[in-house]
Design an enzyme around this catalytic site. Structure first.
Site, PDB file in Angstrom:
ATOM      1  N   THR A  73      -5.438 -70.182  47.045  1.00 52.39           N
ATOM      2  CA  THR A  73      -4.473 -69.778  48.073  1.00 52.39           C
ATOM      3  C   THR A  73      -5.065 -69.975  49.473  1.00 52.39           C
ATOM      4  O   THR A  73      -4.391 -70.451  50.391  1.00 52.39           O
ATOM      5  CB  THR A  73      -4.066 -68.307  47.869  1.00 52.39           C
ATOM      6  OG1 THR A  73      -3.424 -68.210  46.600  1.00 52.39           O
ATOM      7  CG2 THR A  73      -3.095 -67.834  48.923  1.00 52.39           C
ATOM      8  N   GLU A 100      -4.894 -58.418  47.024  1.00 51.28           N
ATOM      9  CA  GLU A 100      -4.620 -59.751  47.576  1.00 51.28           C
ATOM     10  C   GLU A 100      -5.634 -60.105  48.666  1.00 51.28           C
ATOM     11  O   GLU A 100      -6.081 -61.234  48.772  1.00 51.28           O
ATOM     12  CB  GLU A 100      -3.201 -59.800  48.160  1.00 51.28           C
ATOM     13  CG  GLU A 100      -2.100 -59.777  47.128  1.00 51.28           C
ATOM     14  CD  GLU A 100      -2.083 -61.046  46.283  1.00 51.28           C
ATOM     15  OE1 GLU A 100      -3.045 -61.262  45.521  1.00 51.28           O
ATOM     16  OE2 GLU A 100      -1.114 -61.804  46.363  1.00 51.28           O
TER      17      GLU A 100
END
Ligand code: HSE
Length: 306
Positions: A181, A128
């Protein structure tokens, strides 16, 4: 075991009232991966299908996880990785998390399972970090544990697996635009008011209480987001209309899945999920925006061998 093929589910993070803290996995869409031991040490990505992603093993969200795990145990073998992406990057369905969680799970199996789920989640967070700049745990934990999870704490990492009421279904609609994101995090305000903090934490507590008591109406009343949705919805075409229609057609709640643009509707029962999916679909069908739509029971298994 020399080779393993796995399914790593897509995930819905935040779930309205649990920014960076709540997530759940879904059944009907997920990445597939094949990891095979090699005599040559290190990680090699030999195939990526379904998305334009880097083959550079220092920059790919899945291979960095494999590499960290092999290094940690000083493995005497390497791993070749084939990645079949079904979860589109920038969809809000935990695309990088699906690959990172799948990589962590599969590598652990090839190593003889030395790591716990919590440790796998820590490794998957490295993916991530590479993908969006922040080692967020909500999507990766949901993919690894399955079901509904709460990231109770980041430092130290603590994950609580929550119960999933039996009739909890979800309809997710993915308008075919990409929202990174990182960009969706940049539109958020660094500070919130005490009034908003109270609302958000009370709704999070309400939702969790509803999950434990199978109280669908309490779940419904708790699916409110005063932190991210007000700022992020402008990145998603027709969000307000989709939300209004979904609620009018029986959704318990409608919100942004992770950082968007996917919109999720939590529902009681499959029939309701179908109604909500059709209603959301109509909004985009009457526009120029293409979309994909999925209906699923909440996945309770997490990453699995196929
Ligand atoms: N909780 C994260 C966010 C999920 O909303 O930014 C995206 O990975």
């Amino acid at each position: 075991m020399n080779s393993i093929k796995i399914f790593a589910p897509a995930t819905v993070a935040n779930v309205s009232c649990g920014f960076d803290a709540l997530g759940f996995a879904i059944n009907t869409i997920g990445d597939e991966m094949v990891l095979t031991k090699t005599t040559e040490k290190g990680v090699k990505i030999s195939k990526i299908e379904g998305a334009e992603l880097t083959f550079d093993s220092n920059k790919n969200a899945a291979s960095v996880v494999v590499k960290a795990m092999l290094d940690k145990v000083n493995a005497d073998f390497g791993i070749d990785m084939q990645l079949f992406k079904k979860v589109k990057p920038g969809s809000g369905l935990g695309s990088s998390a699906s690959s990172a969680a799948g990589a962590a799970f599969a590598t652990n199996e090839l190593l003889g399972k030395p790591f716990t789920k919590l440790e796998l989640t820590e490794f998957a967070r490295l993916g991530e970090k590479i993908a969006c700049g922040s080692p967020i745990a909500d999507n990766v934990a949901a993919a690894i544990y399955g079901g509904f999870i709460l990231v109770k704490s980041y430092e130290p990492l603590e994950i609580v697996k929550l119960p999933v009421p039996n009739e909890l279904w979800v309809a997710v609609i993915h308008p075919q635009i990409e929202v990174k994101t990182e960009d969706a995090r940049n539109v958020l305000k660094p500070n919130i008011s005490i009034a908003d903090a109270v609302k958000q934490s009370a709704n999070l507590a309400g939702l969790i209480s509803g999950l434990y008591t199978n109280d669908y109406q309490l779940i419904s009343r708790s699916l409110v987001d005063v932190i991210a949705e007000p700022h992020r919805k402008k990145l998603i075409p027709l969000f307000d209309k989709v939300k209004q229609t979904g609620l009018q057609n029986g959704a318990l709640g409608i919100g942004i899945s992770g950082s968007g643009p996917t919109i999720f509707g939590l529902c009681k029962g499959e029939k309701s999920a179908n109604n909500v999916a059709n209603a959301m679909k109509n909004v985009y069908q009457n526009s120029t925006i293409d979309f994909n739509i999925y209906i699923s029971k909440v996945n309770t298994e997490g990453v699995k061998i196929i």
